[in-house]
Motif scaffolding. Structure first.
Motif, mmCIF file in Angstrom:
data_model
loop_
_atom_site.group_PDB
_atom_site.id
_atom_site.type_symbol
_atom_site.label_atom_id
_atom_site.label_comp_id
_atom_site.label_asym_id
_atom_site.label_seq_id
_atom_site.Cartn_x
_atom_site.Cartn_y
_atom_site.Cartn_z
ATOM 1 N N GLN A 53 60.629 12.736 44.949
ATOM 2 C CA GLN A 53 61.022 11.382 46.027
ATOM 3 C C GLN A 53 59.803 10.787 46.817
ATOM 4 O O GLN A 53 59.156 11.033 47.301
ATOM 5 C CB GLN A 53 61.956 11.955 47.097
ATOM 6 N N PRO A 54 60.185 9.836 47.691
ATOM 7 C CA PRO A 54 58.932 9.262 48.362
ATOM 8 C C PRO A 54 58.721 9.991 50.069
ATOM 9 O O PRO A 54 59.167 10.675 50.477
ATOM 10 C CB PRO A 54 59.246 8.162 49.118
ATOM 11 N N GLU A 55 57.847 9.857 49.841
ATOM 12 C CA GLU A 55 57.165 10.606 51.607
ATOM 13 C C GLU A 55 57.908 10.446 52.459
ATOM 14 O O GLU A 55 57.697 9.152 52.891
ATOM 15 C CB GLU A 55 55.678 11.185 51.909
ATOM 16 N N PRO A 56 58.265 11.078 53.678
ATOM 17 C CA PRO A 56 58.579 10.606 54.773
ATOM 18 C C PRO A 56 58.127 9.746 55.626
ATOM 19 O O PRO A 56 56.785 10.359 55.517
ATOM 20 C CB PRO A 56 59.955 11.351 55.946
ATOM 21 N N PRO A 57 58.185 8.494 56.221
ATOM 22 C CA PRO A 57 57.073 7.993 56.776
ATOM 23 C C PRO A 57 57.123 8.361 58.486
ATOM 24 O O PRO A 57 57.384 9.459 58.303
ATOM 25 C CB PRO A 57 58.122 6.494 57.834
ATOM 26 N N GLY A 58 55.323 7.647 58.402
ATOM 27 C CA GLY A 58 55.300 8.996 59.308
ATOM 28 C C GLY A 58 55.047 7.824 60.925
ATOM 29 O O GLY A 58 56.187 8.052 60.790
ATOM 30 N N PRO A 59 55.090 8.930 61.840
ATOM 31 C CA PRO A 59 55.066 8.387 63.493
ATOM 32 C C PRO A 59 54.316 7.172 63.504
ATOM 33 O O PRO A 59 53.475 6.629 62.923
ATOM 34 C CB PRO A 59 55.034 9.638 64.211
ATOM 35 N N PRO A 60 55.753 5.750 64.280
ATOM 36 C CA PRO A 60 55.043 4.845 64.533
ATOM 37 C C PRO A 60 53.333 4.709 65.091
ATOM 38 O O PRO A 60 52.835 6.042 65.818
ATOM 39 C CB PRO A 60 56.222 4.096 65.358
ATOM 40 N N GLU A 61 52.818 3.664 65.352
ATOM 41 C CA GLU A 61 51.434 3.857 65.437
ATOM 42 C C GLU A 61 51.308 3.762 67.096
ATOM 43 O O GLU A 61 52.262 2.421 67.110
ATOM 44 C CB GLU A 61 50.025 2.008 65.496
ATOM 45 N N PRO A 62 51.532 4.346 68.039
ATOM 46 C CA PRO A 62 51.125 4.260 69.864
ATOM 47 C C PRO A 62 51.013 2.225 69.802
ATOM 48 O O PRO A 62 50.027 2.081 69.557
ATOM 49 C CB PRO A 62 49.908 5.197 69.918
ATOM 50 N N PRO A 63 51.076 1.911 70.886
ATOM 51 C CA PRO A 63 50.664 0.636 71.597
ATOM 52 C C PRO A 63 49.521 0.605 71.855
ATOM 53 O O PRO A 63 49.068 1.475 72.566
ATOM 54 C CB PRO A 63 52.123 0.463 72.606
ATOM 55 N N PRO A 64 48.279 -0.360 71.919
ATOM 56 C CA PRO A 64 47.264 -0.372 72.098
ATOM 57 C C PRO A 64 47.113 -0.564 74.213
ATOM 58 O O PRO A 64 48.550 -0.678 74.556
ATOM 59 C CB PRO A 64 46.327 -1.492 71.765
ATOM 60 N N PRO A 65 46.415 0.385 74.391
ATOM 61 C CA PRO A 65 46.786 0.779 75.254
ATOM 62 C C PRO A 65 46.567 -0.917 76.622
ATOM 63 O O PRO A 65 46.008 -1.531 76.251
ATOM 64 C CB PRO A 65 45.224 1.502 76.321
ATOM 65 N N GLU A 66 47.132 -0.872 77.748
ATOM 66 C CA GLU A 66 46.568 -1.999 78.807
ATOM 67 C C GLU A 66 46.101 -1.819 79.111
ATOM 68 O O GLU A 66 45.158 -1.585 79.750
ATOM 69 C CB GLU A 66 48.037 -1.687 79.663
ATOM 70 N N ALA A 67 45.207 -3.399 79.080
ATOM 71 C CA ALA A 67 44.142 -3.633 79.744
ATOM 72 C C ALA A 67 44.369 -3.217 81.614
ATOM 73 O O ALA A 67 45.283 -4.013 81.680
ATOM 74 C CB ALA A 67 43.678 -5.248 79.511
#
Length: 261
Positions: A28-42
């Protein structure tokens, strides 16, 4: 990688259907990891330079939290806090003339607002509305470009030294432990205060000092406190201290570019 075991009931069915053989389990495929955090706002932090639509040069000192001092070469200083959202920015501010100066209508302070756009570590473009305390209104725009001297590290050892106010022939001394001192031979004003590091990763210092011993028309400065920012510009020779402060209690500002002496 891991194998997920089939439930017992399913295992019995497989066993019976294959004549006693147990076929290979499908990985079975590994479950997806957590989503990448959004880049910090400038942030709008930086040392900024440019001009207004009135043809006046401007230097801006802005902290990472958005607190700013925009200093015009005619002496007007705008002080406030920038609010950003995406590539937009806005602010309300107080405007001060230098000590001893006045607007054409006789006032020395005013309030205003600005709104526009910015690209982090690149540019600021804004429309400005300003009204003096006596009701004279004006509109202008400003265009500023980011100066990478902001990315120089800051420290008390870096800012320590003597700087010359050539207009008043006053030496500004910053000691190794951040003590700020100057004495004006004409007005007899003495300033005592501190220069402190805000963030060692950025070339911006907090400045605070108090006036005492002032005589003549400067006497109303006694006991008032100046607060603002400073930055070092080592692209000039000798290196210079860019300084901008407001003296809110007296309703004026003080700014300048002071070479090391």
């Amino acid at each position: 990688m891991f194998r997920r075991l089939l439930p017992v009931s399913a295992f019995v069915l497989v066993f019976a259907g294959c004549g006693g053989g147990s076929g290979p389990l499908t990985p079975q495929p590994e479950p997806p990891g957590p989503p990448e955090p959004p880049p910090p706002e400038a942030t709008p932090g930086g040392v900024w330079q440019g001009t207004s639509s009135l043809g006046i040069g401007i230097v801006g000192l802005v902290s990472e939290s958005g607190d700013f001092h925009f200093m015009q070469e005619d002496g007007l200083q705008l002080v406030g806090t920038l609010t950003t959202s995406g590539d937009g920015l806005s602010a309300n501010f107080v405007g001060y003339v230098p000590f001893g100066k006045k607007f054409k209508d006789g006032s020395t302070t005013g309030v205003g607002s600005l709104s526009g756009s910015f690209a982090g570590r690149s540019s600021i473009s804004a429309d400005i509305s300003f009204t003096t305390s006596r009701g004279t209104a004006s509109e202008s725009t400003l265009e500023l470009s980011y100066n990478p001297i902001y990315e120089r590290d800051s420290s008390l050892s870096a800012v320590a030294g003597n700087y010359l106010d050539t207009e008043r022939n006053v030496v500004i001394n910053v000691s190794d432990d951040g003590e700020f001192f100057s004495q004006d031979p004409r007005s007899h004003c003495i300033t005592n205060g501190t220069v402190s590091v805000i963030d060692p990763a950025f070339n911006l210092y907090r400045v605070e000092y108090e006036f005492s011993n002032c005589e003549g028309h400067n006497k109303n400065l006694n006991g008032t406190v100046a607060e603002g920012f400073a930055a070092l510009d080592d692209t000039q020779s000798p290196e210079v201290l860019i300084l901008g402060v407001e003296v809110a209690a007296a309703g004026y500002s003080f700014a300048g570019v002071f070479p090391r002496s």
